[in-house]
Design an enzyme around this catalytic site. Structure first.
Site, PDB file in Angstrom:
ATOM      1  CB  VAL A   1      35.114  22.789  79.683  1.00 14.27           C
ATOM      2  CG1 VAL A   1      35.293  23.635  80.932  1.00 14.27           C
ATOM      3  CG2 VAL A   1      33.842  23.206  78.954  1.00 14.27           C
TER       4      VAL A   1
ATOM      5  CE  LYS B   1      24.255  22.100  80.111  1.00 13.24           C
ATOM      6  NZ  LYS B   1      25.536  22.271  79.476  1.00 13.24           N
TER       7      LYS B   1
ATOM      8  CD  GLU C   1      29.964  31.865  88.966  1.00 15.54           C
ATOM      9  OE1 GLU C   1      30.085  32.363  90.071  1.00 15.54           O
ATOM     10  OE2 GLU C   1      28.924  31.987  88.280  1.00 15.54           O
TER      11      GLU C   1
ATOM     12  N   GLY D   1      28.052  30.157  81.393  1.00 11.20           N
ATOM     13  CA  GLY D   1      29.441  30.202  80.944  1.00 11.20           C
ATOM     14  C   GLY D   1      30.276  31.148  81.773  1.00 11.20           C
TER      15      GLY D   1
ATOM     16  CB  ILE E   1      27.436  35.274  83.190  1.00  8.57           C
ATOM     17  CG1 ILE E   1      27.316  35.568  81.688  1.00  8.57           C
ATOM     18  CG2 ILE E   1      26.756  36.353  83.994  1.00  8.57           C
ATOM     19  CD1 ILE E   1      25.869  35.537  81.196  1.00  8.57           C
TER      20      ILE E   1
ATOM     21  N   GLY F   1      29.711  24.785  64.525  1.00  9.89           N
ATOM     22  CA  GLY F   1      30.107  24.186  65.793  1.00  9.89           C
ATOM     23  C   GLY F   1      29.348  24.758  66.986  1.00  9.89           C
TER      24      GLY F   1
ATOM     25  CG  ASP G   1      21.922  23.853  78.132  1.00  7.10           C
ATOM     26  OD1 ASP G   1      22.915  23.230  78.543  1.00  7.10           O
ATOM     27  OD2 ASP G   1      21.870  25.096  78.072  1.00  7.10           O
TER      28      ASP G   1
ATOM     29  CE  LYS H   1      23.607  26.210  80.721  1.00  6.24           C
ATOM     30  NZ  LYS H   1      23.858  26.748  79.363  1.00  6.24           N
TER      31      LYS H   1
END
Lengths: 404, 404
Positions: free
Chosen positions: B12, B100, B124, B129, B131, B182, B196, B200
């Site tokens: 990122v 997150k 955000e 991701g 969105i 990946g 995860d 979220k």
């Protein structure tokens, strides 16, 4: 306390009052102050309605009242909305509107006045009803350069095409049904001819590419020529037909925009946007594909978007929120030079000729339509396509754009 | 000029630098000032990489530099991210993060510091991701009271379930393929066990209902038990299986939230969200249904969301943007009392018994699975369901929630 005046007590206007009343607690919390509807302007009277006491017939009373902070214009049409909104902005009042005709026609000037006065002219509800697409483009996708916006922007025509595809009915039959259900107006021209979608794609494109798209320059084709036979072929091809407003910025900085029916495939996220729903697909150079889906029209979804703007205006009463829309006109590429594929239906006797003209196009025949066949062209400019189609003359029964 | 320091030069982080470099002109225009990456913090060296000259190994250099306006935390994990972010905020620097785990665990405290200091803690990119769902909930849907949030919030598991449904492969086979591509990490636990997605849905729910959802209290079930046989039944039923994070606010102001695989039908806008895409469905009391769709992960979409936050922070360097997240813990309804329907597979010899226990449930049999059958229950609380299922003991082969 923030005082709001609502211009027009029709479907959206009464919705705005209803949303503010129903959710007042959470709205006031988010706005940081109490939102109070001080006036409702309408030529009519509403005896017995709770707004009776705040109803006024004379706009001067609103524009001259220094206590009014936000004017909500939900009358529709360019006039008198334009005159009222301009006066409000010049008097230093923030304006929120759901009026796509006003924004597409006069938005540039009104945004400019708002900027000069450090106030706001907000119009989230003008495109896509409850879908918060304007704020997304303006405030969220700011790291991206958007190169495509494609939307199902009109609920009435989407409902009609959906009915035609699922029930096999004719355009006229579906239109009557839509009118009976209140989805289509007595004069359905603005919807079925694509004029409504045209104004919306002009607004979205102006925001997305920060160049001004004049709706009058946008090629617009409605759905009046679509038939149940077209839908049968579409189904056979694993596709469906949708009225799309679409625009693109090319690498050479030219743009194009158009409104037309398209055959779209199952892979498209727009494929399953049915009934009166709307959706806007956006492609960004970093973001890739994104889509925003919701109620395209309707009293409360549209009013919800207007109230979202009221809250934003309340938080920025004296600060202009940056709008990525400038006055430079977009360099529109002539439609003749825009590439794409086409679905074409021809008379059966012209099949061989069509194969020759369109380089061995693969013919599709339906048992139930023995007198014709159809094919999808390779990618070519619209200029090339028209030249080729002309050779087949009146043996061409229908042509519809294809979106990959 | 606005100076930015990027903490972490992984996927990122390098994406953030790439987005800022690629779209610098439009980003600077929208931010109103030039955005300059002054530092990149990483323990590693990157010889030959353009960031070599601005690479630092010591965080103190960043936090003590008064020229740094915005700290971008994209390291992941709670520590040392938490320590670094807290120091940055206490030093009066705005923070944007994609983390997150940090937001779900420490977001409350960090937002509070930002509020006190009139700066911003923006996140955000922590959900969905590319969105822009956080800003949509926080700034656009402000006229609405949201009563449901349901999302496909993890790209890895969505890819795996999609492959299982389209290619009929086993969980282990698909996991290996995802790892080779990946899409899944060497240790896939956080994805496949739903951890995860749990963080979220905790973040999105806290924003949507303005009550704090502790991710540790959210029932979380992954996809490790899903089999190709489940997918065959789903297909037969016109459904598919998706891992959903879902929460709801009930009329009595209690809430629930959970992460689990669900059978969803073709009518759901989430049905056709395939591959590594994510989507978030929101229902508002005025808006009705809305859905936001896009790349759920990936270097550039996530980085694009981070840069959107950088632009917002640049425009509000000394003004806290209202975040609808408070410290009152949500009153979570015990899962036993939450109603729903269940898909159940039982051994064929238990079909009659199952019919008795589940009030004439309609049995579905697949030719290719002669030793079992399956059914969908009526609506009942999970407590009732468990009591009934227990009666069938080990004759129950599988149970999966159904979403209508």
């Amino acid at each position: 306390m923030i005082n709001v005046a609502v211009l027009g007590y029709g479907t959206v206007g009464s919705g705005v009052v209803e949303v503010i009343n129903t959710n007042h607690e959470s709205i006031n919390k988010r706005a940081g102050q109490e939102i109070n509807v001080k006036y409702v302007l309408d030529l009519r009277d509403f005896p017995g309605d709770p707004v009776e006491k705040i109803l006024v017939h004379d706009y001067e009373q609103i524009v001259n009242d220094p206590e009014v902070d936000i004017v909500v214009e939900v009358m529709g049409g360019v006039e008198p909305a334009y005159t009222f909104v301009k006066k409000a902005l010049l008097a230093g009042k923030n304006v929120c509107t759901s009026n796509k005709a006003l924004v597409a026609d006069k938005g540039r000037e009104l945004m400019e006045i708002a900027r000069e006065k450090s106030i706001n002219f907000l119009f989230e509800a003008s495109c896509g009803g409850g879908i918060p697409i304007i704020r997304v483009i303006n405030s969220s996708l700011t790291g991206d350069e958007i190169d495509e916006v494609t939307g199902i922007l009109n609920g009435t025509t989407n409902y009609m095409l959906y009915k035609m595809s699922t029930e096999g009915c004719e355009f006229d039959t579906v239109l009557k049904e839509a009118q009976q259900k209140g989805y289509a107006e007595a004069d359905p021209t603005a919807d079925v001819e694509g004029y409504d979608a045209c104004r919306k794609i002009a607004i979205l494109s102006s925001l997305a590419y920060s160049e001004y798209f004049d709706y009058k320059d946008i090629y617009t084709e409605g759905i009046t020529k679509i038939t149940p036979e077209d839908m049968e072929y579409a189904a056979k091809l694993g596709r469906t037909i949708k009225l799309l407003g679409t625009s693109r910025r090319n690498e050479d900085d030219t743009c194009y925009a158009m409104v037309a029916p398209f055959l779209i495939g199952r892979d498209s996220p727009l494929y399953s946007v049915n009934d009166v729903f709307n959706a806007v697909f956006v492609h960004g150079n970093m973001l890739g594909d994104a889509m925003f889906y919701g109620s395209g029209a309707g009293k409360l979804p549209t009013a919800s978007a207007v109230v979202g703007d009221i809250v934003d205006a309340a938080k920025h009463l004296h600060t202009n929120i940056f709008t990525n829309w400038n006055s430079t006109p977009a360099k529109l590429r002539p439609l003749d030079q825009v590439s794409g594929r086409f679905f074409v239906r021809v008379k059966r006797e012209a099949a061989e000729e069509a194969k020759e003209v369109f380089e061995n196009a693969e013919m599709i025949c339906l048992d139930q339509l023995p007198e014709e066949c159809a094919f999808i062209t390779t990618d070519m400019t619209q200029g090339e396509f028209c030249a080729k189609a002309e050779k087949l003359g009146d043996k061409v029964l229908a042509k519809i754009r294809v979106k990959d």
